[in-house]
Motif scaffolding. Structure first.
Motif, PDB file in Angstrom:
ATOM      1  N   PHE A 188       0.814  -1.208   0.000  1.00 49.07           N
ATOM      2  CA  PHE A 188       0.000   0.000   0.000  1.00 49.07           C
ATOM      3  C   PHE A 188       0.855   1.269   0.000  1.00 49.07           C
ATOM      4  O   PHE A 188       0.467   2.281  -0.588  1.00 49.07           O
ATOM      5  N   PHE A 189       2.029   1.209   0.630  1.00 51.36           N
ATOM      6  CA  PHE A 189       2.863   2.403   0.754  1.00 51.36           C
ATOM      7  C   PHE A 189       4.036   2.433  -0.211  1.00 51.36           C
ATOM      8  O   PHE A 189       4.534   3.507  -0.533  1.00 51.36           O
ATOM      9  N   TRP A 191       4.049   1.587  -3.344  1.00 52.83           N
ATOM     10  CA  TRP A 191       3.643   2.023  -4.680  1.00 52.83           C
ATOM     11  C   TRP A 191       3.298   3.505  -4.725  1.00 52.83           C
ATOM     12  O   TRP A 191       3.172   4.083  -5.808  1.00 52.83           O
ATOM     13  N   HIS A 192       3.119   4.100  -3.542  1.00 50.86           N
ATOM     14  CA  HIS A 192       2.773   5.521  -3.497  1.00 50.86           C
ATOM     15  C   HIS A 192       4.053   6.346  -3.495  1.00 50.86           C
ATOM     16  O   HIS A 192       4.944   6.116  -2.689  1.00 50.86           O
ATOM     17  N   LYS A 193       4.137   7.288  -4.414  1.00 53.52           N
ATOM     18  CA  LYS A 193       5.380   8.036  -4.610  1.00 53.52           C
ATOM     19  C   LYS A 193       5.820   8.763  -3.345  1.00 53.52           C
ATOM     20  O   LYS A 193       7.008   8.814  -3.024  1.00 53.52           O
ATOM     21  N   LYS A 194       4.883   9.324  -2.578  1.00 59.31           N
ATOM     22  CA  LYS A 194       5.237  10.126  -1.406  1.00 59.31           C
ATOM     23  C   LYS A 194       5.745   9.272  -0.250  1.00 59.31           C
ATOM     24  O   LYS A 194       6.497   9.763   0.609  1.00 59.31           O
ATOM     25  N   THR A 195       5.333   8.011  -0.181  1.00 56.00           N
ATOM     26  CA  THR A 195       5.736   7.152   0.942  1.00 56.00           C
ATOM     27  C   THR A 195       6.729   6.060   0.522  1.00 56.00           C
ATOM     28  O   THR A 195       7.168   5.293   1.364  1.00 56.00           O
ATOM     29  N   ARG A 196       7.069   6.002  -0.769  1.00 54.27           N
ATOM     30  CA  ARG A 196       7.924   4.930  -1.274  1.00 54.27           C
ATOM     31  C   ARG A 196       9.282   4.912  -0.580  1.00 54.27           C
ATOM     32  O   ARG A 196       9.748   3.875  -0.118  1.00 54.27           O
ATOM     33  N   GLU A 235      12.409   5.022  -8.398  1.00 56.15           N
ATOM     34  CA  GLU A 235      12.419   6.429  -7.986  1.00 56.15           C
ATOM     35  C   GLU A 235      13.404   7.226  -8.827  1.00 56.15           C
ATOM     36  O   GLU A 235      13.129   8.332  -9.261  1.00 56.15           O
TER      37      GLU A 235
END
Length: 255
Positions: A188-189, A191-196, A235
């Motif tokens: 869940f985290f 794949w999210h750019k802000k939490t990767r 990233e």
């Protein structure tokens, strides 16, 4: 161990028996296997027909793995998976010994579909590992952590005294729940750019702790490489794309 091995499965003992029927001794087969294993690894590292070498090494590794099921653990299975992905990835496309020796024009190969499969694979692996821990109670109360740090084969290099955990059992609970959260929330985290980046660092830190305390260096190294391969360079790739896109957009606006 042969009692638990199907007849159709090719294992190393069966390979030894086959070569013995041809007049080749067991000692010679073992030496040939060792040399072949190392040479195939070097072919992968240097990029000399890495895909072919990965395929042959995977067959050899599985033969060794399936014939000694009592002595294998998770890292051996992740080794097989790593070799499988090396067969799919064009890992010898650039900076390889093959290209240096046989100069030829490389075809443009898009590794994105394979990489997406790899990313989904690692996300599922962490999620179900965390879910398995969540379904029991040993990770809730820290019992699994207590047992792990006191296993006879762990903590042998640094020999840290963890007896003080008995007086601060809440730390065991915190570590146990932290492991569950990192793993089950990984897909869940990550794949999210802000939490990767945060989740990548948390996961790598977890595996560094496993390597230092439990002395599972090989397993931890594989999992850290999996994480870096799948999401750290993801990233970097996004960052490069942005750096390229900005000058292009400025050029279009000027025109």
């Amino acid at each position: 161990m042969n009692v638990f091995t199907p007849e159709w499965l090719i294992t190393f003992p069966k390979i030894v028996s086959f070569f013995q029927s041809l007049g080749i001794s067991e000692a010679s087969t073992i030496v040939i296997t060792k040399v072949s294993f190392v040479m195939l690894c070097l072919c992968i590292i240097t990029g000399f027909y890495a895909r072919t070498a990965s395929f042959l090494l995977l067959l050899l590794q599985i033969a060794l793995l399936k014939g000694s099921s009592f002595f294998v653990y998770g890292a051996d299975f992740f080794t097989s998976m790593s070799l499988f992905y090396l067969i799919l990835f064009p890992s010898d496309k650039n900076f390889s010994l093959r290209n240096f020796l046989f100069k030829r024009k490389n075809r443009n190969v898009n590794p994105t579909p394979t990489k997406r499969l790899f990313q989904i694979h690692i996300s599922m692996a962490y999620f179900f590992s965390g879910l398995d821990k969540l379904l029991g109670f040993n990770w809730w109360n820290g019992e699994s952590i207590w047992k792990a740090v006191h296993l006879p084969y762990s903590n042998r290099d640094l020999n840290i005294d963890f007896s003080w955990f008995a007086e601060h059992s809440y730390l065991l609970v915190i570590i146990g729940w932290s492991t569950i959260i990192i793993e089950i929330c990984y897909p869940f985290f990550i794949w999210h750019k802000k939490t990767r980046r945060t989740w990548l660092m948390l996961t790598i830190s977890m595996h560094l702790g496993i390597s230092v305390v439990l002395n599972l260096y090989y397993f931890s190294a594989i999992m850290i490489i999996w994480n870096l391969t799948n999401f750290y360079f993801e990233e970097q790739r996004i960052r490069v794309r942005k750096d390229i896109a900005i000058p292009l957009n400025n050029g279009l606006e000027t025109a």
